[in-house]
Design a protein around this motif. Structure first.
Motif, short mmCIF file in Angstrom:
data_model
loop_
_atom_site.label_atom_id
_atom_site.label_comp_id
_atom_site.label_asym_id
_atom_site.label_seq_id
_atom_site.Cartn_x
_atom_site.Cartn_y
_atom_site.Cartn_z
N LYS A 1 0.83 -1.21 0.00
CA LYS A 1 0.00 0.00 0.00
C LYS A 1 0.85 1.25 0.00
O LYS A 1 0.49 2.26 -0.59
CB LYS A 1 -0.89 0.02 1.25
N THR A 2 1.99 1.22 0.70
CA THR A 2 2.80 2.43 0.82
C THR A 2 3.98 2.43 -0.15
O THR A 2 4.86 3.29 -0.05
CB THR A 2 3.34 2.55 2.26
N ASN A 3 3.98 1.47 -1.09
CA ASN A 3 5.03 1.42 -2.12
C ASN A 3 6.43 1.37 -1.54
O ASN A 3 7.32 2.09 -1.99
CB ASN A 3 4.95 2.65 -3.03
N LEU A 4 6.63 0.53 -0.55
CA LEU A 4 7.96 0.47 0.07
C LEU A 4 8.74 -0.76 -0.40
O LEU A 4 9.80 -1.06 0.14
CB LEU A 4 7.81 0.44 1.60
N GLY A 5 8.19 -1.46 -1.40
CA GLY A 5 8.80 -2.71 -1.85
C GLY A 5 10.28 -2.61 -2.16
O GLY A 5 11.06 -3.49 -1.79
N ASP A 6 10.70 -1.49 -2.78
CA ASP A 6 12.10 -1.37 -3.20
C ASP A 6 13.06 -1.18 -2.05
O ASP A 6 14.26 -1.42 -2.19
CB ASP A 6 12.26 -0.19 -4.17
N VAL A 7 12.55 -0.68 -0.92
CA VAL A 7 13.47 -0.37 0.18
C VAL A 7 13.23 -1.29 1.38
O VAL A 7 13.74 -1.03 2.47
CB VAL A 7 13.33 1.10 0.64
N LEU B 1 17.23 6.02 4.95
CA LEU B 1 16.16 6.43 4.04
C LEU B 1 15.96 7.95 4.09
O LEU B 1 16.25 8.59 5.09
CB LEU B 1 14.84 5.76 4.44
N SER B 2 15.40 8.49 2.98
CA SER B 2 15.09 9.93 2.95
C SER B 2 13.87 10.20 3.82
O SER B 2 13.17 9.28 4.23
CB SER B 2 14.80 10.34 1.52
N LYS B 3 13.64 11.48 4.07
CA LYS B 3 12.53 11.86 4.95
C LYS B 3 11.19 11.38 4.41
O LYS B 3 10.33 10.91 5.16
CB LYS B 3 12.53 13.38 5.12
N GLY B 4 11.04 11.47 3.09
CA GLY B 4 9.78 11.04 2.47
C GLY B 4 9.53 9.56 2.69
O GLY B 4 8.42 9.15 3.02
N PHE B 5 10.57 8.76 2.52
CA PHE B 5 10.43 7.32 2.73
C PHE B 5 10.15 7.00 4.19
O PHE B 5 9.36 6.14 4.51
CB PHE B 5 11.69 6.58 2.27
N ARG B 6 10.82 7.75 5.09
CA ARG B 6 10.60 7.51 6.51
C ARG B 6 9.15 7.79 6.88
O ARG B 6 8.55 7.09 7.68
CB ARG B 6 11.48 8.44 7.33
N GLN B 7 8.61 8.86 6.26
CA GLN B 7 7.23 9.21 6.52
C GLN B 7 6.32 8.07 6.04
O GLN B 7 5.35 7.71 6.69
CB GLN B 7 6.91 10.50 5.77
N ARG B 8 6.69 7.48 4.90
CA ARG B 8 5.89 6.37 4.39
C ARG B 8 6.00 5.15 5.29
O ARG B 8 5.04 4.42 5.48
CB ARG B 8 6.37 5.98 2.98
N VAL B 9 7.21 4.94 5.85
CA VAL B 9 7.37 3.84 6.80
C VAL B 9 6.48 4.09 8.01
O VAL B 9 5.82 3.18 8.51
CB VAL B 9 8.85 3.68 7.23
#
Lengths: 249, 312
Positions: B119-125, B133-141
């Motif tokens: 759902k949050t498109n975190l598959g690549d990381v 991770l960048s701030k945007g990715f952390r927010q998604r986590v």
């Protein structure tokens, strides 16, 4: 219970994989190795000159006291992050909004810290164990001493955890932890404060050194075990109250 | 789904939230809007059971937050302002940890984590350490963490704060996708976010609710007035006072550029005519006179700056 184990396992892994743990273990090994070799050398010399002495009291006891002194400082350094860092990094929010109780959180943290502390204690046990390959001695007093030390570590961890719950700063948490533990050790000094026999007996009962001496001599006193366990439980309980009270502030 | 009744919270002597009450129905997406320090985060923390109120009660799915905290907490996914992530864990390990912490049944943990990652498109990381991770990715986590136990209620505290515009759009898109699956309470001080994601808005200022309605309802109530952007080449010193004195002009604010004003006026065309007449008659060099209906932003500023906003 599941919450406790989840937190315990996660924190244990994160503790023993941290550079800090490697540093502490390395420093402990270095100090204990030097010290133990010296003690063994002294003991061997005395044996050559025909002096009668027991390896337990001359070598192992000194080793144990070094282990104790080092761990007294190392354990608060190990437990400093357990709650202080959670608060600082705001991951505390995650724990406090998860469907688990404050007791689950604190027990999980305690088990993680105690596991890591026992790992350090196991390292220190390797020295007498290696000695057994080249020398014959009774394991009894050594094992009771180590059992006593493991109970003592439970107190150190619970005190370290308690001081970690009081602050956001890891440095302050270490300092507080060491002060509390030293305080517990020096409590026995209070024996001389009063002439009142009741006070003296009380001080004797709550003195870590006094309670620990039985284990060193190879005897397992139920009262000492109860004392150590209840002191550790007291500090875990205090930590639980601090964590619980954060909801009310 | 969420019922807040006469809720108050004081920090020492300072009141943060004063006697607020509202309801959020099942499946609704509600925006919690207010300037910084208005009491949004405090209210959200009380709903999640993170802290106790000084007075009042909160019920989630019929359970009182303080009598049955575990029942309530197991129904809520919470994303605080700072995502509560452990830097020394990988994304996947972290989500497994949170799923277990939130009591997802053992055999389903892996499926729930996979769903949250999808759902949050975190598959690549998924295998990367969170600290890298960048701030945007952390927010998604952080968002994945709130979603991982498939809670009925999602409480998101400023989910797009500190992100770049593209990342903001992504998070908003994600929140829109979650609509219908969860009851969502979203706090923010960014207005387009509310317009993009929410069905209903609760505006809070200085610890009190100053407005509560659907976005259309709020704008309708506000349609009795309009906004005028005015720009003149040679403003006189008295112009602002003169404009204020005109019949039908409700408010005048001088902007940073000299000669530029923002006015709030009533609905009559005569008012616009009077403004034009005054500027042109005074030979001030009219450059712009733009009349438009009030937007959410105007409404917000109006509500949080006017002392009598509570009368809404």
């Amino acid at each position: 219970m599941r919450g406790t184990l989840t937190i315990a396992w996660k924190d244990f892994k994160s503790l023993v994989n941290s550079p800090l743990f490697f540093f502490l273990a390395g420093a402990c090994c270095a100090i204990w190795s030097l010290n133990f070799l010296n003690l063994l050398g002294d003991f061997a010399q005395r044996q050559m000159f025909g002096a009668e002495s027991s390896i337990h009291f001359t070598v192992f006891l000194s080793h144990l006291s070094t282990v104790n002194i080092i761990l007294l400082f190392a354990i608060p350094a190990l437990t400093m992050k357990l709650l202080a860092e959670e608060k600082k990094m705001r991951t505390y929010d995650l724990l406090l909004t998860a469907p688990i109780t404050a007791t689950d959180i604190v027990m999980g943290k305690f088990l993680a810290g105690y596991g890591a502390a026992l790992l350090l204690l196991t390292i220190s046990f390797l020295y007498p164990l290696a000695t057994s390959l080249v020398s014959d001695f009774h394991f009894g007093p050594l094992l009771t001493s180590y059992f006593g030390l493991s109970l003592l570590l439970a107190i150190y961890v619970s005190v370290g955890l308690f001081s970690s719950s009081l602050t956001q700063s890891v440095m302050f948490s270490v300092i507080l932890g060491v002060i509390f533990i030293l305080g517990l050790w020096f409590m026995s000094q209070g024996i001389n404060v009063s002439d009142n026999p009741t006070v003296q007996t009380l001080m004797q009962h709550i003195s870590l050194g006094e309670q620990f001496s039985g284990f060193i001599r190879g005897s397992l006193r139920v009262s000492s075990v109860v004392f150590f366990v209840s002191t550790a439980v007291l500090f875990v309980f205090l930590t639980q109250r601090v964590v619980e009270s954060s909801r009310w502030r | 789904m969420i019922e807040v009744q006469s809720l108050s919270k004081n920090y020492g002597d300072r009141p943060a939230v004063k006697n607020i009450s509202f309801k959020v129905n099942k499946g609704e997406v509600v925006g919690f809007l207010g300037p910084n320090g208005a009491g949004k985060t405090t209210t959200m923390k009380i709903i999640t059971g993170f802290m106790a109120p000084s007075q009042g009660e909160v019920r989630v799915a019929g359970f009182d937050v303080f009598e049955n905290p575990l029942e309530v907490k197991s129904r809520i996914g919470y994303l605080p302002e700072t995502p509560p992530v452990y830097g020394d864990m990988s994304v996947e390990d972290y989500l497994f940890f949170v799923a277990r912490l939130r009591k997802v049944p053992g055999p389903q943990v892996a499926t729930y984590v996979r769903d949250a990652i999808d759902k949050t498109n975190l598959g690549d990381v998924r295998k990367r350490m969170i600290q890298n991770l960048s701030k945007g990715f952390r927010q998604r986590v952080g968002l994945a963490q709130a979603l991982v136990s498939k809670p009925e209620v999602l409480i998101l505290d400023e989910p797009t704060v500190g992100l770049d515009p593209r990342q903001m759009a992504e998070i908003r898109q994600l929140i829109r996708q979650l609509r219908g699956h969860h009851t969502i309470v979203l706090s923010t001080h960014i207005l387009p976010e509310v317009e993009a994601s929410c069905q209903r808005v609760i505006i809070i200022n200085q610890g009190q609710i100053v407005a509560e309605d659907s976005i259309e309802g709020l704008l309708r109530a506000q349609s009795a007035s309009r906004r005028v952007d005015l720009r003149v080449k040679r403003p006189t010193a008295q112009l602002e006072a003169e404009l204020k004195g005109l019949n039908g002009v409700l408010r005048v604010a001088a902007e940073a550029n000299p000669g530029q004003y923002q006015l709030e006026i009533d609905n009559r065309d005569e008012t616009v005519e009077q403004i034009a007449h005054r500027v042109v008659g005074g030979n001030m060099g009219l450059l712009q006179l733009h009349v438009q209906a009030m937007g959410l932003e105007d409404l917000f500023i109006h509500l949080v700056t006017s002392e009598h906003g509570g009368a809404q």
